[in-house]
Design a protein around this motif. Structure first.
Motif, PDB file in Angstrom:
ATOM      1  N   ILE A  44       0.893  -1.187   0.094  1.00  8.41           N
ATOM      2  CA  ILE A  44      -0.096  -0.136   0.103  1.00  8.41           C
ATOM      3  C   ILE A  44       0.683   1.129   0.063  1.00  8.41           C
ATOM      4  O   ILE A  44       1.830   1.258   0.953  1.00  8.41           O
ATOM      5  N   PHE A  45       0.475   2.120  -1.099  1.00 12.35           N
ATOM      6  CA  PHE A  45       1.485   3.451  -0.922  1.00 12.35           C
ATOM      7  C   PHE A  45       0.591   4.441  -0.764  1.00 12.35           C
ATOM      8  O   PHE A  45      -0.536   4.662  -1.005  1.00 12.35           O
ATOM      9  N   THR A  46       0.849   5.345   0.292  1.00 11.35           N
ATOM     10  CA  THR A  46       0.342   6.383   0.579  1.00 11.35           C
ATOM     11  C   THR A  46       1.366   7.826   0.555  1.00 11.35           C
ATOM     12  O   THR A  46       2.505   7.607   0.378  1.00 11.35           O
ATOM     13  N   GLY A  47       0.701   8.943   0.981  1.00 15.78           N
ATOM     14  CA  GLY A  47       1.403  10.157   1.108  1.00 15.78           C
ATOM     15  C   GLY A  47       1.920  10.150   2.456  1.00 15.78           C
ATOM     16  O   GLY A  47       1.689   9.146   3.425  1.00 15.78           O
ATOM     17  N   LYS A  48       2.581  11.090   3.012  1.00 16.90           N
ATOM     18  CA  LYS A  48       3.156  11.078   4.462  1.00 16.90           C
ATOM     19  C   LYS A  48       1.990  11.254   5.440  1.00 16.90           C
ATOM     20  O   LYS A  48       2.192  10.827   6.546  1.00 16.90           O
ATOM     21  N   THR A  49       1.185  12.110   5.066  1.00 19.30           N
ATOM     22  CA  THR A  49       0.341  12.471   6.337  1.00 19.30           C
ATOM     23  C   THR A  49      -1.365  12.315   5.870  1.00 19.30           C
ATOM     24  O   THR A  49      -1.797  11.106   6.535  1.00 19.30           O
ATOM     25  N   HIS A  72       1.289  -4.431   3.508  1.00 20.76           N
ATOM     26  CA  HIS A  72       2.304  -3.563   3.740  1.00 20.76           C
ATOM     27  C   HIS A  72       2.191  -2.269   3.591  1.00 20.76           C
ATOM     28  O   HIS A  72       1.929  -1.948   2.328  1.00 20.76           O
ATOM     29  N   LEU A  73       2.729  -1.151   4.250  1.00 24.07           N
ATOM     30  CA  LEU A  73       2.451   0.067   3.999  1.00 24.07           C
ATOM     31  C   LEU A  73       3.983   0.845   3.827  1.00 24.07           C
ATOM     32  O   LEU A  73       4.821   0.835   4.539  1.00 24.07           O
ATOM     33  N   PHE A  74       3.755   1.661   2.633  1.00 28.19           N
ATOM     34  CA  PHE A  74       4.960   2.509   2.322  1.00 28.19           C
ATOM     35  C   PHE A  74       4.315   3.974   2.243  1.00 28.19           C
ATOM     36  O   PHE A  74       3.762   4.259   1.476  1.00 28.19           O
ATOM     37  N   SER A  75       4.631   4.804   3.160  1.00 26.75           N
ATOM     38  CA  SER A  75       3.955   6.267   3.164  1.00 26.75           C
ATOM     39  C   SER A  75       5.187   7.141   3.406  1.00 26.75           C
ATOM     40  O   SER A  75       5.004   8.370   3.820  1.00 26.75           O
ATOM     41  N   ASN A  76       6.406   6.886   2.513  1.00 26.84           N
ATOM     42  CA  ASN A  76       7.347   7.819   2.580  1.00 26.84           C
ATOM     43  C   ASN A  76       7.432   8.549   1.283  1.00 26.84           C
ATOM     44  O   ASN A  76       8.560   8.800   0.719  1.00 26.84           O
ATOM     45  N   ILE A  77       6.356   9.078   0.721  1.00 22.60           N
ATOM     46  CA  ILE A  77       6.668   9.608  -0.728  1.00 22.60           C
ATOM     47  C   ILE A  77       6.296  11.110  -0.439  1.00 22.60           C
ATOM     48  O   ILE A  77       5.133  11.411  -0.030  1.00 22.60           O
ATOM     49  N   GLU A  78       7.187  11.703  -0.832  1.00 20.55           N
ATOM     50  CA  GLU A  78       6.969  13.273  -0.823  1.00 20.55           C
ATOM     51  C   GLU A  78       6.275  13.655  -2.315  1.00 20.55           C
ATOM     52  O   GLU A  78       6.477  13.250  -2.946  1.00 20.55           O
ATOM     53  N   PRO A  79       5.701  14.948  -1.970  1.00 20.28           N
ATOM     54  CA  PRO A  79       5.276  15.474  -3.207  1.00 20.28           C
ATOM     55  C   PRO A  79       6.297  15.731  -4.378  1.00 20.28           C
ATOM     56  O   PRO A  79       7.706  15.939  -3.970  1.00 20.28           O
ATOM     57  N   ASN A  80       6.068  15.287  -5.626  1.00 18.01           N
ATOM     58  CA  ASN A  80       7.041  15.478  -6.660  1.00 18.01           C
ATOM     59  C   ASN A  80       8.174  14.582  -6.456  1.00 18.01           C
ATOM     60  O   ASN A  80       9.249  14.991  -6.217  1.00 18.01           O
ATOM     61  N   PRO A  81       8.101  13.270  -6.361  1.00 17.49           N
ATOM     62  CA  PRO A  81       8.760  12.233  -5.797  1.00 17.49           C
ATOM     63  C   PRO A  81      10.152  12.134  -6.669  1.00 17.49           C
ATOM     64  O   PRO A  81      10.065  12.162  -7.740  1.00 17.49           O
TER      65      PRO A  81
END
Lengths: 389, 389
Positions: A44-49, A72-81
């Motif tokens: 699962i991909f999400t943004g940080k907040t 599994h969660l990946f939430s460490n994607i910043e804007p404009n990755p």
């Protein structure tokens, strides 16, 4: 009326399965079951907040576990990755042996998932796959299917859920460039307007991104009879519904903006974007201007340029809208409180030269822009946006 | 303006790769090379006469041989292909170990190729797969990928090149029923307007089929914002271009009709057809009326019915066209010389009861028709068509 010129050639292909509607996101666990193959490990991909919290409220992990999946969660994607972030996400996908990806977020999160899945399955670095001018060497070509993606947008802006693109940022080179390959089309686009419940300003800025897509696709030299249908409808919907979606959002305005963004995505899936997006990239990287906002700030001066460079299409659009597109867009920007000059963002006049120079290297955007604007014309567009026309 | 109701749910999926344009058919040999897997044995489907000759003029066999393929020809497909013909074609596909199918023809030829490929790979008889009312027992469900199809239409009518349907005729039961499964979507649709060079009357009759698709899809209870875009554009194009395509065809009118037919196909790929098609089937089987013509003969009385049963949509269409749809269609029929009553085809009043009765069993069409017309309403539509309103 589309009159097909005698020599007209076009192609159309978009394999994404779109499921649109309120509460459609509740179907995600059952959709995973429908996809072929064994899917036990779900990334699962999400943004940080915000989107991370949204996924918690959706009980997505719990629902997946109930269906026998291991989320599994990946939430460490910043804007404009950045390429780095995407490469890290790709390693993580391999670590957890991801069978399927569910990407819940705005364009950055969905784009990152697409690129990370590509890197995880085809190797290399995300930056290896981006478009670049020929003189910068070859572009890495994928040959293997990626880990399938279910894209769940939480903004009504990027349309990334239905495109074969992923925009990657290279902070070192101060460049944003797209990966463009049919391999990264998501399998499903779950467009649930209830998830696109954003703060007022974000609604406006992402709506301007969708408007940019629709207008750029409409004028693109790669426009086809099909892409024009999508683009035209999206323009009309955004002009009609964005002000309400910003000022007093209702399920109706949100549904219409979600539809408009999706249609604009379908339009650019066939044509790509043109000069507006090319010019926006440096403004985002260097001055931190939100992507959609940067596109929106530039749209009036691009329309002024297109009035000259693509007069017939401009008049066609005027006819269909019943008013001058430039006037409509300026009114819209004022109505949603986002009419600003670049000057007001701390951009200095000398920065414009660098912005024009960087944009001129996005040759795929320039080549599909009517009149193929040279560097001085790009500078003119930026100067107009600098001082609000 | 599409206003999405708050509860709006829709899906969209169409995986066909469309290649549209004059001379696009020259790409067929190279496209086969692009499809995954080994493709040495190529099955070519054509009709008995015109399209068979067309394939000879195209040098398709020679061009395939030059690329190292082994072409085989099956040209024994009648209009409105029977389940028996399709089953024979399926056996033939197995005999030649076909790796890929190129189907060059009108809707009958393309439909036959789709159904034959399904039977060859999933077993049984074509009739096992058709839709039927629940009380007639279960419908056979495919589970295996079919032999991939490149569909090359030679009429601008059926849109079969982009749909998941194949209409099968059962001469014994005097029924036409559709197979409907995503398995039978063609891989490629090669829409070359130069191949759609038909005799005047056939241009008119097949154009009426496309118009039927567009109007039926527009009014269908299964219509979505996307299907409506396709349907509306198709209606406008057909009303504008069909008379010219019939009376003095040019590459421009042929291109526009080919585009319209393709758009109408995209529209019904999402919605299916409604009552007009259901009513047409018996007229074709029993009285030999050309499929498209039967649809065209019924369209005015169906529009009269829809004016009552779906007033809001009817008014929306009136607004968009700038004139009453019923008037537009009657003018069109007169202009292309195809305005007739059923009476003029030897249909007797007592046949109408049987036609209504057969149509009422096409429940999938009736259920998606506004007002879900009962048998007496079907009879009323037929009576109107019997005496030209």
């Amino acid at each position: 009326m589309v009159c097909v010129p005698m020599s007209y050639m076009f192609e159309f292909h978009n394999p994404v399965k779109i499921i649109f509607g309120r509460a459609s996101s509740e179907k995600i666990p059952s959709l995973i079951g429908l996809l072929k193959g064994e899917h036990s490990s779900v990334a699962i991909f999400t943004g940080k907040t915000a989107t991370r919290k949204l996924v918690e409220r959706m009980n997505l992990r719990e629902n997946l576990e109930q269906e026998g999946f291991i989320p599994h969660l990946f939430s460490n994607i910043e804007p404009n990755p950045s390429s780095d972030t995407i490469n890290k996400a790709a390693s993580w996908l391999k670590d957890i042996s991801a069978d399927i990806i569910v990407s819940v977020g705005g364009g950055s999160v969905i784009d990152a998932a697409k690129a990370a899945s590509l890197v995880a399955t085809n190797g290399g670095s995300a930056w290896d796959y981006v478009k670049k001018p020929e003189d910068e060497g070859p572009i890495k070509q994928p040959s293997r299917e990626i880990i399938p993606i279910i894209a769940v947008p939480t903004t009504s802006g990027t349309g990334s859920e239905v495109t074969p693109y992923s925009v990657v940022t290279n902070t070192e080179l101060e460049l944003k460039r797209p990966i463009s390959t049919p391999y990264i089309y998501p399998k499903y686009a779950i467009v649930d307007p209830d998830l696109c419940n954003m703060p007022r300003k974000l609604t406006g800025m992402t709506g301007l991104d969708a408007l940019g897509h629709a207008i750029e696709s409409f004028f693109s030299l790669r426009a086809t009879p099909l892409s024009e249908l999508f683009a035209m409808k999206a323009i009309a919907l955004i002009l009609r519904w964005l002000p309400e979606a910003v000022s007093s959002p209702t399920p109706e305005s949100r549904s219409n903006m979600a539809l408009a963004s999706n249609l604009a995505g379908l339009a650019i899936s066939q044509t790509g974007t043109i000069v507006t997006h090319a010019l926006s990239y440096y403004l985002t990287i260097k001055f931190g201007i939100h992507h959609g906002y940067a596109v929106g700030l530039l749209t009036p001066s691009v329309l002024k340029y297109l009035h000259e460079a693509s007069t017939k299409k401009y008049e066609d659009l005027t006819h269909r809208l019943g008013e001058n597109p430039l006037d409509s867009v300026i009114s819209l920007l004022e109505e949603i409180g986002l009419r600003r000059s670049l000057h007001q963002f701390g951009v200095e006049e000398e920065d414009l030269v660098m912005a024009a120079s960087k944009a001129s290297r996005s040759i795929w955007n320039i080549e599909s822009t009517p009149g193929n604007p040279a560097k001085n014309q790009l500078l003119k567009i930026l100067r107009d946006a600098y001082c609000n026309l």
